[in-house]
Design a protein around this motif. Structure first.
Motif, short mmCIF file in Angstrom:
data_model
loop_
_atom_site.label_atom_id
_atom_site.label_comp_id
_atom_site.label_asym_id
_atom_site.label_seq_id
_atom_site.Cartn_x
_atom_site.Cartn_y
_atom_site.Cartn_z
N GLY A 6 85.18 20.16 -39.01
CA GLY A 6 84.32 19.93 -40.17
C GLY A 6 83.49 18.68 -40.07
N LEU A 7 83.18 18.26 -38.84
CA LEU A 7 82.45 17.00 -38.63
C LEU A 7 80.94 17.19 -38.58
CD1 LEU A 7 84.71 15.61 -35.75
CD2 LEU A 7 84.83 14.98 -38.17
N TRP A 8 80.50 18.32 -38.03
CA TRP A 8 79.11 18.49 -37.67
C TRP A 8 78.16 18.37 -38.86
CZ3 TRP A 8 76.30 17.65 -33.76
CH2 TRP A 8 75.04 18.22 -33.61
N GLU A 9 78.51 19.02 -39.97
CA GLU A 9 77.60 18.99 -41.13
C GLU A 9 77.44 17.56 -41.66
OE1 GLU A 9 80.64 20.10 -44.77
OE2 GLU A 9 79.70 21.74 -43.65
N HIS A 10 78.45 16.74 -41.51
CA HIS A 10 78.34 15.34 -41.94
C HIS A 10 77.50 14.54 -40.94
CE1 HIS A 10 81.26 15.98 -45.11
NE2 HIS A 10 82.10 16.50 -44.22
N ILE A 11 77.65 14.83 -39.65
CA ILE A 11 76.89 14.10 -38.63
C ILE A 11 75.39 14.31 -38.80
CG2 ILE A 11 76.39 14.00 -36.14
CD1 ILE A 11 79.40 14.63 -35.69
N VAL A 12 74.98 15.55 -39.05
CA VAL A 12 73.54 15.88 -39.09
C VAL A 12 72.95 15.80 -40.50
CG1 VAL A 12 73.70 17.33 -37.04
CG2 VAL A 12 73.97 18.38 -39.31
N SER A 13 73.73 15.37 -41.47
CA SER A 13 73.17 15.23 -42.83
C SER A 13 72.11 14.14 -42.84
CB SER A 13 74.28 14.91 -43.84
OG SER A 13 74.76 13.59 -43.65
N VAL A 85 71.14 8.38 -33.14
CA VAL A 85 72.09 9.48 -32.95
C VAL A 85 73.49 8.94 -32.66
CG1 VAL A 85 72.68 11.46 -31.49
CG2 VAL A 85 70.30 11.08 -32.17
N HIS A 86 73.58 7.91 -31.84
CA HIS A 86 74.89 7.32 -31.52
C HIS A 86 75.58 6.82 -32.78
CE1 HIS A 86 73.19 6.28 -27.25
NE2 HIS A 86 73.34 7.58 -27.44
N HIS A 87 74.83 6.13 -33.63
CA HIS A 87 75.40 5.64 -34.89
C HIS A 87 75.80 6.79 -35.80
CE1 HIS A 87 75.16 1.22 -34.92
NE2 HIS A 87 74.10 1.34 -34.15
N ALA A 88 74.97 7.84 -35.85
CA ALA A 88 75.30 9.00 -36.69
C ALA A 88 76.62 9.63 -36.25
CB ALA A 88 74.16 10.02 -36.62
N LEU A 89 76.82 9.74 -34.94
CA LEU A 89 78.08 10.27 -34.41
C LEU A 89 79.26 9.37 -34.77
CD1 LEU A 89 77.49 11.56 -30.75
CD2 LEU A 89 78.87 12.69 -32.51
N MET A 90 79.11 8.08 -34.49
CA MET A 90 80.23 7.15 -34.70
C MET A 90 80.57 6.99 -36.18
SD MET A 90 81.41 6.33 -31.78
CE MET A 90 80.99 8.01 -31.31
N ASN A 91 79.57 7.09 -37.06
CA ASN A 91 79.85 7.01 -38.50
C ASN A 91 80.91 8.02 -38.91
OD1 ASN A 91 77.93 5.01 -38.89
ND2 ASN A 91 76.37 6.40 -39.69
N VAL A 92 80.90 9.18 -38.27
CA VAL A 92 81.74 10.30 -38.69
C VAL A 92 83.00 10.44 -37.85
CG1 VAL A 92 81.80 12.80 -39.04
CG2 VAL A 92 79.73 11.52 -39.61
N ILE A 93 82.89 10.33 -36.51
CA ILE A 93 84.06 10.64 -35.68
C ILE A 93 84.96 9.42 -35.43
CG2 ILE A 93 82.75 12.46 -34.52
CD1 ILE A 93 82.87 10.75 -31.96
N GLU A 94 84.39 8.22 -35.51
CA GLU A 94 85.20 7.05 -35.17
C GLU A 94 86.32 6.78 -36.16
OE1 GLU A 94 84.67 2.59 -33.34
OE2 GLU A 94 83.04 3.40 -34.55
N PRO A 95 86.08 6.79 -37.48
CA PRO A 95 87.17 6.43 -38.41
C PRO A 95 88.44 7.27 -38.24
CG PRO A 95 85.06 6.37 -39.55
CD PRO A 95 84.79 6.96 -38.20
N PRO A 96 88.36 8.61 -38.19
CA PRO A 96 89.63 9.36 -38.05
C PRO A 96 90.29 9.18 -36.70
CG PRO A 96 87.74 10.87 -37.95
CD PRO A 96 87.21 9.54 -38.37
N LEU A 97 89.51 9.01 -35.63
CA LEU A 97 90.12 8.82 -34.31
C LEU A 97 90.66 7.40 -34.15
CD1 LEU A 97 87.73 10.78 -31.92
CD2 LEU A 97 89.81 11.54 -33.07
N ASP A 98 89.98 6.43 -34.75
CA ASP A 98 90.43 5.04 -34.65
C ASP A 98 91.82 4.86 -35.25
OD1 ASP A 98 89.35 2.02 -34.27
OD2 ASP A 98 90.49 2.15 -36.14
N ARG A 99 92.14 5.66 -36.26
CA ARG A 99 93.45 5.53 -36.90
C ARG A 99 94.60 5.87 -35.96
NH1 ARG A 99 90.48 7.29 -41.57
NH2 ARG A 99 90.87 9.50 -41.15
#
Length: 354
Positions: A6-13, A85-99
Motif C-alpha cells: 500500500g505504498l505506491w499511491e502515497h509515493i505518487v500523490s 523522486v528520491h525524497h518522495a520514495l524515502m518519505n514513504v518507505i523509510e519510516p516503516p523500514l527504519d523501525r
C-alpha cells in the motif's frame, strides 16, 4: 517477516511530491536547475507524477566530481527532478523500514548521527576495557545490486515501488574501483554482477543502512555482542575480552563475504578504551574527547578561503556564517575552546576598497 504494501499511491500523490520538492530544494534555492523547476512547479510535479504512474519515468545522468577530505571520494549528483523522486520514495518507505533497524545504527537516521554515536561509544567505554574498530573496504562501490534488490523484496511487496527502486539502482554509475574476488567466483562472476551505489544520493544512504541490517541483527542476536554500534561502514565493538573481539572479527569477516564485501586489512585494530581512539572524526577516551587535528587544519584553510572570497565580493556574510556555525556545532562536541579562539583570532573579514 511481514512485507509492507500500500505504498505506491502515497509515493505518487501530489502532496507527497510537493513535500519531496520542498525537502530537495533545502539549501539549494540559488541553483539554476532548482530555480527552473520551481518556476513551473505545478507543471513539473504533474509531469513527474504522470511518468511515475505510467511507469515511463527514467532517471537522468549523474554529474560526477571528486572531493578530497583525508582521501579522494567520487560524489555523484543526480539531476534535481530525480532528487525529488528520491525524497518522495524515502518519505514513504523509510519510516516503516527504519523501525526494524537496530538501535545502535547511527547514520542518516532521525535522532541519531555522529554525535549520538560518539556519545554511545563513550558510554560503552565506561563499562568495557577493549574496543575493536572495523572498516568495510570501499563500501558504497561494492554494494551488490542483486543482493540489494533481494533485500528490498523481503521488506516491500508493492510491484510498482520495487520497480522504481530497481530503476534507481540500475541507473547507478559503474564504479571505477577494481572488483574483489570471493570464494566460488569464476573468471566472469565480477563482470556479470553489477555493483555500486552513488555516494550523494538520499536513497544510497538508506540502501547503505539496509544492506547491513541483517548483519547488525546477527551480531546482536547470534554473536550476542552487547556493545556494538555502526555508522555506515564503520563498525565498533567493545568487550571485556580481547580474544573474543578477535573471534568476532573473524566471524564478521566471513559473514561479509556473503554480501560480497570485505574488511579493510589495515583498519582492524583493538585498543584500550583508556587510550585515545579515533571515533567518527573525534579522538575519544572514556572521560574526554577532542577534535582530530586534520579537521582543524581543513577548517582553517576553508576559513581563510572564505575571508579572501568575502574580500573580493564573491560571497556574503550569511554564507560565511552558515559554514562557520556548522563547524562550531561539530567542534563544540569536543574540548576545542582553545582551538576555536585561535582560529577566529587569526582571520578578519573585510571588503577590499573599490
Amino acid at each position: 517477516m511481514k512485507r509492507i504494501g500500500g505504498l505506491w499511491e502515497h509515493i505518487v500523490s501530489f502532496e507527497n511530491l510537493l513535500l519531496a520538492y520542498r525537502k530537495a530544494r533545502r539549501g539549494k534555492r540559488g541553483r539554476v536547475e532548482v530555480a527552473r523547476f520551481g518556476c513551473d512547479l505545478e507543471v513539473e510535479l504533474l509531469k513527474l507524477q504522470s511518468e511515475l504512474k505510467e511507469g515511463c519515468y527514467s532517471p537522468g545522468n549523474y554529474r560526477q566530481f571528486t572531493i578530497y577530505e583525508r582521501k579522494p571520494r567520487v560524489i555523484c549528483a543526480a539531476p534535481f527532478r530525480d532528487r525529488v523522486v528520491h525524497h518522495a520514495l524515502m518519505n514513504v518507505i523509510e519510516p516503516p523500514l527504519d523501525r526494524g533497524f537496530i538501535h545502535d545504527s547511527y547514520a542518516c537516521r532521525k535522532g541519531k548521527g555522529v554525535h549520538a554515536a560518539v556519545d554511545r561509544y563513550q558510554a560503552y567505554a565506561q563499562r568495557y576495557p577493549y574496543v575493536l574498530k572495523l572498516d568495510i573496504r570501499q563500501y558504497f562501490p561494492n554494494i551488490d545490486h542483486q543482493l540489494l534488490k533481494d533485500m528490498l523484496q523481503c521488506h516491500i511487496k508493492d510491484k510498482e515501488t520495487l520497480s522504481l527502486l530497481d530503476n534507481i539502482i540500475d541507473n547507478s554509475p559503474e564504479p571505477t574501483y577494481p572488483h574483489f574476488i570471493f570464494q566460488g567466483d569464476d573468471l566472469f562472476t565480477p563482470l556479470e554482477r553489477r555493483r555500486g551505489i552513488p555516494i550523494g544520493n538520499l536513497t544510497s544512504q538508506f540502501f547503505a543502512n539496509l544492506y547491513l541490517d541483517d548483519m547488525d541483527h546477527w551480531i546482536k542476536e547470534t554473536l550476542r555482542v552487547p556493545a556494538y554500534l555502526r555508522y555506515v561502514d564503520d563498525l565498533i565493538i567493545l568487550d571485556d575480552d580481547k580474544h573474543r573481539l578477535w573471534e568476532d572479527c573473524l566471524a564478521i569477516e566471513h559473514r561479509l563475504e556473503g554480501l560480497r564485501l570485505s574488511l579493510h586489512p589495515s583498519k582492524r585494530q583493538i585498543s584500550r578504551t583508556t587510550d585515545w581512539v579515533d571515533v567518527l572524526g573525534y579522538l575519544v577516551r572514556r572521560d574526554s574527547r577532542r577534535l582530530r587535528s586534520d579537521n582543524g587544519h581543513r577548517f582553517r584553510r576553508r576559513l581563510h578561503g572564505m575571508a579572501k572570497a568575502y574580500a573580493h565580493y564573491q560571497i556574503d556574510l550569511d554564507t560565511v556564517d552558515a559554514s562557520v556555525q556548522s563547524w562550531i556545532g561539530h567542534a563544540c562536541h569536543a574540548n576545542t575552546e582553545g582551538l576555536r579562539r585561535t582560529l577566529f583570532n587569526e582571520v578578519y573579514f573585510q571588503r577590499e576598497r573599490a
